[in-house]
Design an enzyme around this catalytic site. Structure first.
Site, PDB file in Angstrom:
ATOM      1  N   GLU A 138      11.064 -13.558 -19.358  1.00 25.29           N
ATOM      2  CA  GLU A 138      10.686 -12.163 -19.087  1.00 25.29           C
ATOM      3  C   GLU A 138       9.654 -11.686 -20.120  1.00 25.29           C
ATOM      4  OE1 GLU A 138      10.714 -10.089 -16.884  1.00 25.29           O
ATOM      5  OE2 GLU A 138      10.660  -8.095 -17.773  1.00 25.29           O
TER       6      GLU A 138
ATOM      7  N   HIS B 130      10.990 -32.097 -24.859  1.00 25.32           N
ATOM      8  CA  HIS B 130      10.750 -32.932 -23.682  1.00 25.32           C
ATOM      9  C   HIS B 130       9.333 -32.756 -23.139  1.00 25.32           C
ATOM     10  CE1 HIS B 130      14.950 -34.084 -23.618  1.00 25.32           C
ATOM     11  NE2 HIS B 130      15.266 -32.814 -23.802  1.00 25.32           N
TER      12      HIS B 130
ATOM     13  N   TRP C 275      -3.533  -2.033  -1.457  1.00 27.75           N
ATOM     14  CA  TRP C 275      -3.466  -3.321  -2.147  1.00 27.75           C
ATOM     15  C   TRP C 275      -3.982  -4.324  -1.123  1.00 27.75           C
ATOM     16  CZ3 TRP C 275      -0.875  -8.075  -1.621  1.00 27.75           C
ATOM     17  CH2 TRP C 275      -0.913  -8.889  -2.760  1.00 27.75           C
TER      18      TRP C 275
ATOM     19  N   LYS D 184       5.872 -10.367 -19.079  1.00 24.80           N
ATOM     20  CA  LYS D 184       5.321  -9.060 -19.455  1.00 24.80           C
ATOM     21  C   LYS D 184       3.931  -9.236 -20.072  1.00 24.80           C
ATOM     22  CE  LYS D 184       7.319  -6.952 -17.550  1.00 24.80           C
ATOM     23  NZ  LYS D 184       8.495  -7.100 -16.779  1.00 24.80           N
TER      24      LYS D 184
ATOM     25  N   ASN E  16       0.121  -0.216   6.190  1.00 19.38           N
ATOM     26  CA  ASN E  16       0.657  -1.054   5.120  1.00 19.38           C
ATOM     27  C   ASN E  16       1.269  -2.276   5.790  1.00 19.38           C
ATOM     28  OD1 ASN E  16       1.874  -2.117   2.812  1.00 19.38           O
ATOM     29  ND2 ASN E  16       3.712  -0.862   3.080  1.00 19.38           N
ATOM     30  N   GLY E  17       0.994  -3.463   5.276  1.00 20.01           N
ATOM     31  CA  GLY E  17       1.594  -4.668   5.846  1.00 20.01           C
ATOM     32  C   GLY E  17       0.533  -5.632   6.350  1.00 20.01           C
TER      33      GLY E  17
ATOM     34  N   LYS F  50       3.153  -2.528  -7.198  1.00 20.20           N
ATOM     35  CA  LYS F  50       4.542  -2.333  -7.584  1.00 20.20           C
ATOM     36  C   LYS F  50       5.514  -2.942  -6.580  1.00 20.20           C
ATOM     37  CE  LYS F  50       7.810  -0.606 -10.113  1.00 20.20           C
ATOM     38  NZ  LYS F  50       8.094  -1.375 -11.328  1.00 20.20           N
TER      39      LYS F  50
ATOM     40  N   ARG G 146       1.625   1.581  -5.954  1.00 19.57           N
ATOM     41  CA  ARG G 146       1.839   0.570  -4.911  1.00 19.57           C
ATOM     42  C   ARG G 146       0.589  -0.256  -4.641  1.00 19.57           C
ATOM     43  NH1 ARG G 146       6.496   1.602  -1.875  1.00 19.57           N
ATOM     44  NH2 ARG G 146       5.671   0.285  -0.240  1.00 19.57           N
TER      45      ARG G 146
ATOM     46  N   CYS H 277       0.827  -1.202   0.000  1.00 23.33           N
ATOM     47  CA  CYS H 277       0.000   0.000   0.000  1.00 23.33           C
ATOM     48  C   CYS H 277       0.866   1.258   0.000  1.00 23.33           C
ATOM     49  CB  CYS H 277      -0.879   0.021   1.238  1.00 23.33           C
ATOM     50  SG  CYS H 277      -1.771  -1.510   1.509  1.00 23.33           S
TER      51      CYS H 277
ATOM     52  N   GLU I 212       1.273 -10.377 -17.343  1.00 21.03           N
ATOM     53  CA  GLU I 212       0.834  -9.389 -16.361  1.00 21.03           C
ATOM     54  C   GLU I 212       0.127  -8.192 -16.993  1.00 21.03           C
ATOM     55  OE1 GLU I 212       4.085  -7.823 -13.990  1.00 21.03           O
ATOM     56  OE2 GLU I 212       5.421  -7.813 -15.704  1.00 21.03           O
TER      57      GLU I 212
HETATM   58  C1  F6R Z   1       7.265  -7.781 -13.142  1.00 22.19           C
HETATM   59  C2  F6R Z   1       7.693  -7.182 -11.905  1.00 22.19           C
HETATM   60  C3  F6R Z   1       7.866  -8.046 -10.723  1.00 22.19           C
HETATM   61  C4  F6R Z   1       9.049  -7.575  -9.864  1.00 22.19           C
HETATM   62  C5  F6R Z   1       9.109  -8.398  -8.562  1.00 22.19           C
HETATM   63  C6  F6R Z   1      10.304  -8.018  -7.715  1.00 22.19           C
HETATM   64  O1  F6R Z   1       7.164  -6.850 -14.173  1.00 22.19           O
HETATM   65  O2  F6R Z   1       7.887  -5.990 -11.827  1.00 22.19           O
HETATM   66  O3  F6R Z   1       7.984  -9.381 -11.075  1.00 22.19           O
HETATM   67  O4  F6R Z   1      10.230  -7.727 -10.597  1.00 22.19           O
HETATM   68  O5  F6R Z   1       7.939  -8.192  -7.830  1.00 22.19           O
HETATM   69  O6  F6R Z   1      10.256  -6.678  -7.350  1.00 22.19           O
HETATM   70  P1  F6R Z   1      11.554  -5.930  -6.840  1.00 22.19           P
HETATM   71  O7  F6R Z   1      12.518  -5.874  -7.959  1.00 22.19           O
HETATM   72  O8  F6R Z   1      11.075  -4.574  -6.423  1.00 22.19           O
HETATM   73  O9  F6R Z   1      12.088  -6.732  -5.685  1.00 22.19           O
END
Ligand code: F6R
Length: 630
Positions: A499, A522, A83, A503, A109-110, A625, A35, A2, A506
């Site tokens: 990766e 396999h 969140w 992308k 938050n938490g 985030k 966030r 949050c 998500e």
């Molecule tokens: C995907 C993404 C997440 C972060 C992951 C780790 O696009 O952003 O998979 O990479 O949550 O976050 P950090 O790097 O902040 O520890």
């Protein structure tokens, strides 16, 4: 997760500032909305009472609510963007939560792990609850202590004292901010295992989950330590521990400028951040080596003698950052000849890993607050490992708790899906690998210099890809109705494939998988049917080994089974043309550096496809985030 903001300023007329709590808090929430965006809420203290508004959904819903039902003018306020963890994203579960007969407001938050037990205790005392949240329990506990234990006596510490006593009872991870109608000029906050920074102003002070919460008003920030409480007024900042003992925070200067946290003319933060990538890589390289190619990593506070004796590296990270670690593994092992494992942080400490004082643990985290990674780093430290953090956020918890830090200088990353941080993380991990190779004598200085020179050319090459982004964008739009997309790669192309798939998952909410190209036969090849889109990351044909030929064979295998192949290959690689529906060329670069280029078209593709479907690429559903819960 949050986002949290707090503000106290002087009443109008006392000093020459015109900020109002509502404006400051709303601006902070706007910047922190990445966030969490399940709900938002705000509380101000005005005319001896608390006034609050909260609304489920994005911040815009709260702003709409405030237009119809305005808050009174005030100089003290707190705000929250959520969140959801305990309780769904409803108006009722939104923060702030009130207690002490509506005179106290609290945001959080938490996760309060012992909330059930505390709730029962408070229910037995006659307290009633209206939400399903753990936060309301914390609010009720704080209100109960303030009123019943301290008698509402502000001469004896008031809300600050109540917060200290409440925190002694709480278990879990939390940042709490509270205001009380009887102390209209004060915001009290606490933190345990959850981020909180203080912003220092002139005649006003700020609190934020991170510095973006107040970056429009001040660049002077104070890091709070673990288990600390801070009381801010317009003129003072006082820090204690949970037992009231005075404590100190560490002041630092924030070098992000507010403009770099804005969209810079792009329709989304994500698009801007993709275009920031040449600069993100250049900034991360800047000032870290001299003309002879000698690396001087000033932040490396670990005794070089200790680093010489490292016999194992474990990279800890989650999500995109873990893929950056997987890319880096190839380079670090090649350059330093040190066995390197890459492990998802949340899996690491539950498997009884073999870690000792000769292990170097490298954590990678954009936010520096990811709880899974923080806990894994703490565990590694307990086992005696040396810890280095590769991180993008100054003053965040993971670098603070690590023995050394190598900051990526990608600038603020606001879009939830990570892009520029990924490239900057790979760059920083490569600098670390080269530094270790230099220290341990695994490479000649000239070789290191050559790699640095190649890295130095990467920003211009990324720019070249961005200058020709329209074709890949068009393909994204064309494929907006795809149900599933597969990604194949070998060697460093394998994490790039994963990766690319992440992308797409998500942002566009479609099924996407990244596979090691050699693994296909396999099992996963059974997924291929007529028309199945498959991206293939093809290594340079100039490589020393037979990687290129192997991947070309893999393209043929899927194509023979009806796949529609989309190939990312090096300029001049004519061999792939015969097997590809679409080819996207990237400028020539050494194999180990290729992920810094081949990732970019995949980011643009996912962005374009998700945008064509009408989705919000900056705030995809169900995500946040900064993942500050385990
Ligand atoms: C995907 C993404 C997440 C972060 C992951 C780790 O696009 O952003 O998979 O990479 O949550 O976050 P950090 O790097 O902040 O520890």
């Amino acid at each position: 997760m949050c986002g949290i903001v707090g503000y106290v300023g002087h009443s109008t007329g006392q000093v020459n500032i015109e900020h109002k709590a509502l404006d400051v808090v709303l601006e902070g929430l706007r910047r922190l909305e990445y966030r969490g965006y399940d709900s938002a809420g705000i509380a101000v203290v005005a005319d001896g009472a608390i006034e609050s508004r909260k609304k489920s959904g994005k911040l815009s819903n709260l702003i709409g609510e405030l237009e119809g039902n305005p808050l009174p003018e005030s100089m003290t306020g707190i705000g929250h963007t959520r969140w959801a963890t305990h309780g769904g994203p409803t108006d009722q579960n939104a923060h702030p939560h009130l207690s002490d007969g509506g005179k106290l407001a609290l945001i959080h938050n938490g996760i309060i792990e012992n909330f059930a037990e505390l709730k029962l205790e408070l229910l037995n005392e006659g307290v009633t609850f209206i939400s399903e949240t753990d936060t309301e329990v914390a609010a009720a506990l704080l209100g109960h202590i303030y009123r019943n234990q301290l008698g509402g006596d502000n001469s004896n510490g008031g809300l600050t004292k109540a917060m200290q006593l409440a925190c002694q009872r709480l278990e879990g991870a939390f940042t709490l901010l509270a205001v009380h109608a009887d102390q209209p000029d004060v915001v009290v906050a606490a933190r345990r295992n959850s981020p909180l920074v203080v912003g220092l102003g002139e005649g006003e002070n700020f609190l934020g989950s991170d510095v973006s919460g107040f970056i429009d008003y001040t660049r002077r920030a104070v890091e709070l330590g673990q288990d600390q409480i801070v009381t801010i007024t317009a003129d003072s900042v006082e820090i204690t521990d949970f037992f009231g003992a005075p404590a100190e925070g560490k002041e630092y200067h924030v070098d992000w400028d507010p403009a770099s946290a804005e969209k810079g003319g792009y329709p989304s933060f994500m698009e801007k951040e993709i275009h920031d990538q040449p600069d993100a890589v250049a900034q991360t390289l800047l000032g870290r080596s001299d003309l002879e190619g000698k690396l001087t990593l000033d932040e490396m506070r670990i005794d070089p003698e200790l680093l010489k004796h490292i016999n194992k590296i474990i990279v800890l990270a989650c999500g995109t950052s873990a893929y950056a670690g997987q890319v880096a593994k190839y380079a670090i092992e090649r350059w330093c000849r040190i066995a390197t494992e890459v492990e998802l942080s949340h899996e690491f400490r539950y498997r009884d890993p073999i870690v000792d004082e000769n292990t170097l643990v490298v954590s990678i985290s954009q936010s520096g607050e990811t709880m899974d990674t923080l806990m894994a780093v703490r565990y590694a430290k307990e086992q005696g490992a040396k810890t280095i953090s590769i991180c993008n956020t100054n003053g965040s918890t993971i670098p603070r708790e690590s023995d050394a830090v190598l900051y990526t200088h990608a600038g603020p990353e606001i879009a939830v899906a990570s892009t520029k941080a990924f490239l900057a993380q790979i760059t920083a991990a490569y600098l670390l690998g080269l530094y270790l190779a230099q220290l341990r004598g695994n490479m000649f200085q000239g070789e290191i210099k050559d790699v640095l020179a190649d890295l130095g050319k990467i920003p211009a090459k990324i720019q070249e890809i961005l200058d020709h982004e329209d074709r890949i964008k068009d393909l994204g739009v064309e494929m907006a109705n795809a149900k599933s997309v597969l990604f194949l790669g070998r060697h460093v192309g394998f994490p790039v494939a994963m990766e690319g798939a992440l992308k797409l998952k998500e942002l566009a909410y479609i099924h996407a998988e990244g596979f090691a190209a050699g693994e296909l036969k396999h099992g996963p090849i059974a997924l291929i049917e007529e028309g199945q889109p498959v991206f293939v990351i093809v290594p340079s044909p100039r490589g020393r080994d037979s990687l290129h030929a192997k991947v070309v064979s893999n393209i043929q295998e899927v194509r023979a089974r009806g796949a529609k192949t989309i190939v990312i290959a090096e300029e001049g690689d004519e061999a792939v043309k015969a097997y590809a529906e679409h080819v996207f060329y990237i400028p020539p670069t050494p194999t180990l550096l290729a992920p810094l280029l081949s990732t970019v078209p995949l980011q643009i593709f996912a962005l374009a496809l998700a945008s064509a479907k009408g989705y919000d690429v900056d705030q995809p559903r169900n995500l946040a985030k900064s993942v500050t819960v385990e």
